[in-house]
Scaffold this motif. Structure first.
Motif, PDB file in Angstrom:
ATOM      1  N   PHE A 149      -0.924  -4.205   2.187  1.00 48.22           N
ATOM      2  CA  PHE A 149      -1.338  -3.973   0.930  1.00 48.22           C
ATOM      3  C   PHE A 149      -2.414  -4.818   0.283  1.00 48.22           C
ATOM      4  O   PHE A 149      -2.627  -4.550  -0.791  1.00 48.22           O
ATOM      5  N   GLY A 150      -3.292  -5.180   1.149  1.00 50.49           N
ATOM      6  CA  GLY A 150      -4.446  -5.776   0.999  1.00 50.49           C
ATOM      7  C   GLY A 150      -4.198  -7.233   0.161  1.00 50.49           C
ATOM      8  O   GLY A 150      -5.352  -7.832  -0.344  1.00 50.49           O
ATOM      9  N   ILE A 151      -2.940  -7.967   0.562  1.00 54.39           N
ATOM     10  CA  ILE A 151      -2.747  -9.321   0.271  1.00 54.39           C
ATOM     11  C   ILE A 151      -3.545 -10.128   1.043  1.00 54.39           C
ATOM     12  O   ILE A 151      -3.238 -10.073   2.249  1.00 54.39           O
ATOM     13  N   THR A 152      -4.432 -10.986   0.720  1.00 53.00           N
ATOM     14  CA  THR A 152      -4.800 -12.025   1.772  1.00 53.00           C
ATOM     15  C   THR A 152      -4.388 -13.298   1.298  1.00 53.00           C
ATOM     16  O   THR A 152      -4.838 -14.138   2.587  1.00 53.00           O
ATOM     17  N   TYR A 200       9.775 -14.753  -5.473  1.00 52.46           N
ATOM     18  CA  TYR A 200       9.103 -14.129  -6.949  1.00 52.46           C
ATOM     19  C   TYR A 200       7.453 -13.764  -6.733  1.00 52.46           C
ATOM     20  O   TYR A 200       6.966 -12.988  -7.021  1.00 52.46           O
ATOM     21  N   LYS A 201       6.893 -14.742  -5.904  1.00 55.17           N
ATOM     22  CA  LYS A 201       5.780 -14.913  -5.745  1.00 55.17           C
ATOM     23  C   LYS A 201       5.246 -13.521  -4.849  1.00 55.17           C
ATOM     24  O   LYS A 201       4.331 -12.873  -5.005  1.00 55.17           O
ATOM     25  N   VAL A 202       6.244 -13.164  -3.769  1.00 57.98           N
ATOM     26  CA  VAL A 202       5.927 -11.962  -3.037  1.00 57.98           C
ATOM     27  C   VAL A 202       6.259 -10.875  -3.817  1.00 57.98           C
ATOM     28  O   VAL A 202       5.283  -9.926  -3.905  1.00 57.98           O
ATOM     29  N   TRP A 203       7.073 -10.718  -4.728  1.00 58.27           N
ATOM     30  CA  TRP A 203       7.419  -9.590  -5.353  1.00 58.27           C
ATOM     31  C   TRP A 203       6.217  -9.417  -6.263  1.00 58.27           C
ATOM     32  O   TRP A 203       5.769  -8.164  -6.507  1.00 58.27           O
ATOM     33  N   LYS A 204       5.948 -10.239  -6.787  1.00 54.75           N
ATOM     34  CA  LYS A 204       4.506 -10.308  -7.743  1.00 54.75           C
ATOM     35  C   LYS A 204       3.385  -9.793  -7.105  1.00 54.75           C
ATOM     36  O   LYS A 204       2.533  -8.850  -7.777  1.00 54.75           O
ATOM     37  N   GLU A 246       1.484  -6.320  -7.960  1.00 55.85           N
ATOM     38  CA  GLU A 246      -0.072  -6.352  -8.383  1.00 55.85           C
ATOM     39  C   GLU A 246      -0.928  -5.484  -7.288  1.00 55.85           C
ATOM     40  O   GLU A 246      -1.794  -4.876  -7.813  1.00 55.85           O
ATOM     41  N   HIS A 247      -0.409  -5.310  -6.164  1.00 54.33           N
ATOM     42  CA  HIS A 247      -1.019  -4.787  -5.328  1.00 54.33           C
ATOM     43  C   HIS A 247      -0.914  -3.284  -4.941  1.00 54.33           C
ATOM     44  O   HIS A 247      -0.746  -2.503  -3.846  1.00 54.33           O
ATOM     45  N   GLY A 248       0.173  -2.782  -6.000  1.00 54.98           N
ATOM     46  CA  GLY A 248       0.575  -1.162  -6.018  1.00 54.98           C
ATOM     47  C   GLY A 248       1.874  -1.083  -5.039  1.00 54.98           C
ATOM     48  O   GLY A 248       1.795   0.362  -4.954  1.00 54.98           O
ATOM     49  N   ALA A 249       2.469  -1.958  -4.535  1.00 55.32           N
ATOM     50  CA  ALA A 249       3.675  -1.378  -3.759  1.00 55.32           C
ATOM     51  C   ALA A 249       4.644  -0.668  -4.331  1.00 55.32           C
ATOM     52  O   ALA A 249       5.426  -0.247  -3.587  1.00 55.32           O
TER      53      ALA A 249
END
Ligand code: CDP
Length: 789
Positions: free
Chosen positions: A764-767, A776-780, A784-787
């Motif tokens: 998803f482009g998360i770096t 929660y941080k993963v879900w957020k 934010e990355h359009g999943a």
């Protein structure tokens, strides 16, 4: 794996002996500070500040004094009369024992209630009324450096800002040049948040001042009894407590992890009260006090940068650290290294340009900066370099294992000079990573991951290949408050061949009573079970700097080997005399000297020791004892290759660690079972900061998770199944080729977990996500990355 050279009966190096100390621990026979009860003992409880920054307008003790059993309430003003209201920190800063006018963080000690029972002391504490005038605290370390920020340390004459120190290592210009010309540059802001060691036993003490003999016995939870004795003498020498009148006893300790290195105000108040009242005073923190007020760990804000080629060669790294030390720098670091050993942050990779710079600041948070189960800030360093390495691999589309293999320092290049000034003693990083990849089945896992990703499932594989730096340290560079960081062993063998050995270190659950005995057994052939090991009593143990930062094996363990060898030299002389041959005609085989070519002519170590007391050569000193203060020529550099496999539930962000393979290299192993235990415990303490733990404050300085209901400590339920293994490159300079191990898993674990989670989220482009990475941080991040679009 270390080959056993001794029989099981002798139990030298390499034997998985069961821990001697476990018999008392598992039968409830351990003896901790809170078990100490002395005649006439008083109890102390501490009133703490609800505000992070406030003027104390008044302290009203009237109601408290009415509580049955309350004897007195001690304030900062009372201590001021004896100049005991301030004390030095281990980093040569100063810290209030009790405040006279201002409190600087929430849960700071305000005054102490002394009573005949702990319940009365607690009731008295509740009855003390303190009037405060709250002020706006400085909680953000970046804002603390703002010229407009209020100057917090008004006690320091002429201090005009909240800056504590600047420190740097490496070559700034050379590094800048490499960065300017590099194909690829990675830059990431990271926060390694404030966490707490949360040892099972909280801190506490019994201060027992004997007015008649002018002698203080201080029973306390300390990892460094001798250093504490010296600090007490420095703080209280002017009231007659000179060092020969102080005995520090550190009984069994229920976990230290760095949190029991500093001197806490509670210790000093208890000493002061005992000194004034002439009775023993007990102070035991409760769980919340421990979490809210004791020394924290980490809290580094890091700007991490890596320069490399598009083919995957690392060329340079650059790190800028902002260290939040709270209201005073009460970190436990060697004097020359206020940033700890963070400059190991260049990692396991072969390049020659790096620059590290750091600034430390004051804020209105509890003081400290301990190395929670890591050798002085190595966890922060490894998190930074191992995250950067993975980001680099992702950026150029290379497999992170392949990229690491390409960049590793080669085994033939040791000793290796790092760009920040360390000399790595030995290592074989390729072998470690290859073994971890073989055990985990790396190629098959990558195939499975590709299939899952095609189905929209989230699976990640994370690698961490770290270099640790332990065994502080060579006296030319390492001291705490000027005291050089050697360590010591004293071995006394009794006429019947049984021994007692004493050390300047102090076990907090690491099993020293077993492993030190094994080292001596290896060297002298006296069975380990016949060697009694003692630590923690400054009246009997030789001076040492204590146990933290995995330094015991590299320093005191080495001292045990060298002291044993001194005894073996003496044994050779006695054997030559008994066998009527020249010393050169003798050969040593575990536990005995025999005549070369005539093995039937021999003397066992027991016969030799008996002769040392009954029939020694004329002119030779009687007895069989040796002491050694070991000053290591270098630190030891353990390493590891860890691979973590995670599955993430896309809808909830829940993270499941499916596999975790840890291959450690700590050189020659003394006791494989103990090392495995160290690794299991350390890995659980790695999951904690990676996924759960963080001390959180609001803008007013309130701690939002100051109890274990909210501060999440992993339990057995959250602990994955650990798969452990070893490679072995002995330390070339350590007498038994051992390197420390206690902290490798805590240091190497978090980036393996973080890298696995980010790897799962990377489609998803998360770096990057800062630890702790919670659902929660993963879900957020996914949102934010359009999943979920
Ligand atoms: O300083 P601390 O005792 O915490 O750390 P350490 O020196 O790494 O040792 C932790 C435990 O592992 C001790 O009981 C050591 O004797 C044992 N150990 C070992 O058996 N073999 C090694 N190569 C290193 C440590």
């Amino acid at each position: 794996m270390t080959q056993c050279k001794t029989s099981k009966e002798i139990g030298g190096m390499g034997h998985s002996l069961k821990r001697k100390e476990d018999a008392r621990f598992i039968q409830g026979k351990g003896h901790y500070v809170d078990d100490i009860k002395l005649p006439g003992m008083l109890y102390m409880d501490i009133v703490r500040s609800p505000y992070a920054y406030a003027k104390i307008k008044s302290i009203n003790i009237e109601e408290a004094m009415k509580v049955p059993g309350v004897i007195t309430v001690v304030t900062g003003k009372d201590l001021e009369k004896y100049k005991l209201h301030w004390m030095p920190t281990l980093m040569s800063d100063t810290q209030m024992v009790l405040p006279t006018d201002t409190v600087m963080y929430q849960a700071q000690e305000v005054c102490a209630v002394i009573a005949t029972s702990k319940y009365a002391a607690r009731d008295g504490r509740e009855a003390v009324k303190v009037e405060y005038e709250p002020m706006k605290p400085v909680m953000d370390p970046f804002k603390s450096l703002d010229p407009a920020a209020p100057v917090l340390r008004t006690d320091k004459p002429g201090k005009k800002d909240n800056h504590i120190w600047h420190w740097q290592a490496g070559d700034k210009e050379k590094t800048a040049q490499v960065f300017a010309n590099a194909d690829v540059v990675i830059k990431q802001q990271m926060h390694i948040p404030r966490i707490h060691v949360v040892s099972i036993e909280t801190c506490g003490c019994v201060a027992d001042y004997d007015k008649v003999n002018h002698h203080l016995t201080m029973y306390m939870t300390t990892q460094a009894p001798h250093a504490i004795r010296t600090v007490i003498a420095l703080v209280a020498g002017h009231v007659g407590l000179s060092e020969e009148r102080i005995r520090v006893v550190s009984p069994d300790i229920g976990g230290g992890f760095g949190g029991k290195v500093p001197v806490y105000p509670g210790y000093v108040i208890a000493i002061a009260v005992s000194f004034l009242v002439g009775k023993p005073v007990k102070w035991i923190e409760d769980r919340s006090e421990n979490l809210q007020a004791d020394s924290f760990a980490r809290d580094y804000h890091i700007t991490a940068e890596l320069a490399g080629t598009k083919e995957g060669k690392i060329l340079a790294t650059r790190f800028k650290v902002l260290a939040d030390h709270g209201y005073t720098d009460a970190a436990a670091n060697p004097s020359k290294f206020p940033l700890g050993l963070f400059s190991i942050c260049t990692g396991s990779y072969d390049y020659n340009a790096a620059f590290v710079e750091a600034d430390a600041v004051y804020t209105n948070k509890p003081p400290g900066g301990v190395a929670y189960r890591c050798s002085f800030r190595v966890t922060e360093a490894v998190q930074a370099i191992e995250r950067l390495t993975d980001m680099f691999a992702k950026k150029i589309g290379k497999d992170p294992a392949e990229l690491r293999m390409q960049n590793f320092i080669k085994k033939e290049d040791f000793p290796w000079h790092s760009p920040t000034g360390w000399i790595y003693d030995s290592g074989n990083y390729q072998a470690g990573l290859q073994k971890a990849m073989d055990v985990v089945g790396y190629a098959a896992l990558r195939k499975e991951q590709a299939e899952k990703q095609a189905r929209g499932e989230l699976m990640g594989i994370g690698i961490s290949t770290f270099t640790e730096i332990v065994g502080a340290g060579p006296s030319k560079d390492f001291d705490i408050l000027g005291i050089k960081m050697f360590d010591s062993a004293e071995i006394r063998v009794h006429p019947t061949g049984k021994a007692i050995a004493r050390f300047g270190t102090k076990s907090q659950g690491q099993g020293h009573e077993t492993t030190y005995a094994q080292i001596i057994a290896e060297e002298l052939g006296i069975p380990a079970e016949n060697i009694q090991v003692e630590e923690g009593d400054t009246d009997t143990a030789p001076y040492g700097l204590g146990t933290y930062a995995s330094r015991s094996t590299p320093t005191a363990g080495a001292a045990a080997a060298v002291a044993s060898r001194k005894l073996r030299d003496k044994a050779r002389k006695i054997a030559a005399y008994l066998l009527e041959v020249s010393e050169n005609d003798l050969e040593w085989e575990t536990g005995k000297f025999f005549v070369k070519g005539a093995p039937e002519k021999s003397k066992t170590i027991q016969e030799i020791v008996f002769a040392a007391y009954t029939n020694h050569p004329q002119g030779m000193e009687a007895g069989f004892e040796a002491t050694h203060y070991y000053d290591p020529p270098n630190l030891t550099f353990p390493s590891g290759a860890y691979i973590c496999v995670v599955d993430i539930d896309k809808e909830t962000g829940a993270i499941h660690i499916r596999r975790f393979v840890a291959i450690d290299d700590c050189g020659n192993i003394i006791n494989p079972m103990i090392v495995q235990g160290q690794v299991h415990g350390g890995l659980t303490q790695a999951v904690a900061p990676a996924m759960y733990e963080e001390l959180i404050y609001d803008g007013e300085g309130n701690i939002l998770n100051g109890t274990l209901m909210d501060y999440l400590v992993p339990t057995a339920v959250e602990s994955p199944k650990w798969e452990t293994g070893h490679t072995c490159t002995p330390s070339p300079h350590h007498p038994i080729g051992a390197k420390g191990v206690g902290e490798s898993p805590t240091v190497g674990g978090p980036p393996a977990i973080a890298n696995a989670i980010i790897d799962a989220l990377s489609p998803f482009g998360i770096t990057h996500i800062d630890i702790p990475i919670t659902p929660y941080k993963v879900w957020k991040a996914l949102k934010e990355h359009g999943a979920y679009d």
